[in-house]
Design a protein around this motif. Structure first.
Motif, mmCIF file in Angstrom:
data_model
loop_
_atom_site.group_PDB
_atom_site.id
_atom_site.type_symbol
_atom_site.label_atom_id
_atom_site.label_comp_id
_atom_site.label_asym_id
_atom_site.label_seq_id
_atom_site.Cartn_x
_atom_site.Cartn_y
_atom_site.Cartn_z
ATOM 1 N N ALA A 47 0.987 -1.338 0.033
ATOM 2 C CA ALA A 47 -0.107 0.033 0.131
ATOM 3 C C ALA A 47 0.698 1.272 -0.043
ATOM 4 O O ALA A 47 0.170 2.341 0.094
ATOM 5 C CB ALA A 47 -1.058 0.056 1.212
ATOM 6 N N CYS A 48 2.303 1.299 0.032
ATOM 7 C CA CYS A 48 3.130 2.398 -0.207
ATOM 8 C C CYS A 48 4.231 1.937 -0.915
ATOM 9 O O CYS A 48 4.291 0.995 -1.591
ATOM 10 C CB CYS A 48 3.232 2.579 1.107
ATOM 11 S SG CYS A 48 4.571 1.831 2.146
ATOM 12 N N THR A 49 5.406 2.806 -0.950
ATOM 13 C CA THR A 49 6.470 2.642 -1.741
ATOM 14 C C THR A 49 7.679 2.723 -0.811
ATOM 15 O O THR A 49 8.797 2.700 -1.254
ATOM 16 C CB THR A 49 6.790 3.396 -2.794
ATOM 17 O OG1 THR A 49 6.626 4.812 -2.498
ATOM 18 C CG2 THR A 49 5.499 3.368 -3.844
ATOM 19 N N THR A 50 7.507 2.592 0.490
ATOM 20 C CA THR A 50 8.847 2.918 1.350
ATOM 21 C C THR A 50 9.782 1.782 1.421
ATOM 22 O O THR A 50 11.039 1.965 1.862
ATOM 23 C CB THR A 50 8.374 3.051 2.772
ATOM 24 O OG1 THR A 50 7.675 2.143 3.473
ATOM 25 C CG2 THR A 50 7.399 4.364 2.944
ATOM 26 N N CYS A 51 9.323 0.432 1.174
ATOM 27 C CA CYS A 51 10.321 -0.538 0.695
ATOM 28 C C CYS A 51 10.675 -0.894 -0.510
ATOM 29 O O CYS A 51 11.462 -1.952 -0.910
ATOM 30 C CB CYS A 51 9.581 -1.801 1.408
ATOM 31 S SG CYS A 51 8.457 -2.525 0.120
#
Length: 112
Positions: A47-51
């Protein structure tokens, strides 16, 4: 067991690092289980792009990215053709080399 080679990153692996993990494990899970505290703001739910990571070697051995991951990657900082969300990139039997980008688009960093 495949090896993940992490290229040097000032915060997460200043001197680089090599770890092993069983096939079927996501890159994010393997990093976290081996002391590499990569951001994962959505708790690995795609659900995000932090990894976000860039797979420098072994890209073709990973599972294919699905449409949800590809849509999110369009928003990742420093996107490259071999970018993946590490929470969605599942190891097979081949070794991989990854680079963790210098920045993320995460505005608030949490302690995970």
């Amino acid at each position: 067991m495949p090896t993940i080679k992490i290229l040097p990153h000032a915060e997460y692996a200043p001197e680089g690092k090599s770890i092993t993990a069983p096939a079927g494990t996501s890159i994010c899970e393997a990093l976290l289980e081996n002391g590499v505290k990569i951001e994962h703001a959505c708790d690995m739910s795609c659900a995000c792009t932090t990894c976000h990571v860039i797979v420098r070697q072994g890209y073709s051995s990973l599972n294919e990215a699905d449409e949800a991951e590809e849509d999110l990657l369009d928003r990742a900082w420093g996107l490259e053709p071999q970018s993946r969300l590490s929470c969605q990139a599942i190891l097979a039997q081949q070794d991989v080399t990854i680079e963790i980008p210098k920045y993320t688009i995460n505005h608030a960093k949490e302690n995970h």
